[in-house]
Design a protein around this motif. Structure first.
Motif, PDB file in Angstrom:
ATOM      1  N   GLN A   1      -5.644   1.005 -10.794  1.00  0.00           N
ATOM      2  CA  GLN A   1      -4.558   1.169 -11.762  1.00  0.00           C
ATOM      3  C   GLN A   1      -3.504   0.078 -11.597  1.00  0.00           C
ATOM      4  O   GLN A   1      -3.013  -0.468 -12.589  1.00  0.00           O
ATOM      5  N   LEU A   2      -3.164  -0.243 -10.351  1.00  0.00           N
ATOM      6  CA  LEU A   2      -2.199  -1.311 -10.107  1.00  0.00           C
ATOM      7  C   LEU A   2      -2.741  -2.641 -10.603  1.00  0.00           C
ATOM      8  O   LEU A   2      -2.027  -3.427 -11.228  1.00  0.00           O
TER       9      LEU A   2
ATOM     10  N   GLU B   1      -3.633  -5.596   0.568  1.00  0.00           N
ATOM     11  CA  GLU B   1      -3.281  -4.432   1.367  1.00  0.00           C
ATOM     12  C   GLU B   1      -3.860  -4.484   2.778  1.00  0.00           C
ATOM     13  O   GLU B   1      -3.304  -3.899   3.693  1.00  0.00           O
ATOM     14  N   ARG B   2      -4.940  -5.192   2.952  1.00  0.00           N
ATOM     15  CA  ARG B   2      -5.543  -5.343   4.279  1.00  0.00           C
ATOM     16  C   ARG B   2      -5.031  -6.582   5.013  1.00  0.00           C
ATOM     17  O   ARG B   2      -5.462  -6.883   6.115  1.00  0.00           O
ATOM     18  N   GLY B   3      -4.094  -7.299   4.400  1.00  0.00           N
ATOM     19  CA  GLY B   3      -3.512  -8.475   5.035  1.00  0.00           C
ATOM     20  C   GLY B   3      -4.445  -9.662   5.056  1.00  0.00           C
ATOM     21  O   GLY B   3      -4.286 -10.569   5.871  1.00  0.00           O
ATOM     22  N   LEU B   4      -5.389  -9.698   4.135  1.00  0.00           N
ATOM     23  CA  LEU B   4      -6.395 -10.759   4.130  1.00  0.00           C
ATOM     24  C   LEU B   4      -6.146 -11.829   3.074  1.00  0.00           C
ATOM     25  O   LEU B   4      -6.959 -12.724   2.897  1.00  0.00           O
TER      26      LEU B   4
ATOM     27  N   LYS C   1       0.823  -1.203   0.000  1.00  0.00           N
ATOM     28  CA  LYS C   1       0.000   0.000   0.000  1.00  0.00           C
ATOM     29  C   LYS C   1       0.863   1.261   0.000  1.00  0.00           C
ATOM     30  O   LYS C   1       0.613   2.200  -0.760  1.00  0.00           O
ATOM     31  N   GLU C   2       1.893   1.280   0.830  1.00  0.00           N
ATOM     32  CA  GLU C   2       2.785   2.447   0.886  1.00  0.00           C
ATOM     33  C   GLU C   2       3.487   2.665  -0.452  1.00  0.00           C
ATOM     34  O   GLU C   2       3.572   3.799  -0.933  1.00  0.00           O
ATOM     35  N   ALA C   3       3.973   1.600  -1.061  1.00  0.00           N
ATOM     36  CA  ALA C   3       4.656   1.727  -2.355  1.00  0.00           C
ATOM     37  C   ALA C   3       3.685   2.177  -3.437  1.00  0.00           C
ATOM     38  O   ALA C   3       4.035   3.010  -4.282  1.00  0.00           O
ATOM     39  N   ARG C   4       2.475   1.647  -3.417  1.00  0.00           N
ATOM     40  CA  ARG C   4       1.466   2.043  -4.410  1.00  0.00           C
ATOM     41  C   ARG C   4       1.124   3.519  -4.263  1.00  0.00           C
ATOM     42  O   ARG C   4       1.048   4.261  -5.247  1.00  0.00           O
ATOM     43  N   GLN C   5       0.941   3.975  -3.025  1.00  0.00           N
ATOM     44  CA  GLN C   5       0.610   5.374  -2.791  1.00  0.00           C
ATOM     45  C   GLN C   5       1.767   6.287  -3.189  1.00  0.00           C
ATOM     46  O   GLN C   5       1.541   7.356  -3.750  1.00  0.00           O
TER      47      GLN C   5
END
Length: 96
Positions: free
Chosen positions: A52-53, A68-71, A40-44
């Protein structure tokens, strides 16, 4: 709780020793969460939306969201694809 000297002691107290079912599940869930946060941090930082990703990597927005939610239990090859193809960054893995 006994006198705790480090984080590993906390984990042993709450989840047991490494190799036990409860601890193995905790470790897997923890890894999934950490990988999700890093993605998530890298995508942001790349100023990309989840959609888009997903488009860049041939996946679905809902899958990116679950990661991203660890699920989602993600394979290294998939994580590699998201980081290197989707975000244009290098994925470095070390074993220490």
């Amino acid at each position: 709780m006994k006198n705790t000297t480090d984080f590993e002691d906390l984990l042993v107290d709450k989840y047991g020793q490494k190799g036990t079912e409860k601890r193995d599940q905790y470790d897997a869930d923890s890894l999934a969460f950490r990988l999700g946060v890093m993605l998530k941090e890298a995508r942001q930082q790349a100023n990309l939306t989840q959609e888009q990703l997903a488009e860049r990597t041939g996946t679905k927005k809902s899958y990116i969201s679950r990661i991203e939610r660890g699920l989602s239990d993600i394979q290294i090859s998939t994580y590699h694809k998201l980081i290197e193809i989707g975000l244009g960054k290098n994925l470095n893995i070390s074993i220490g």
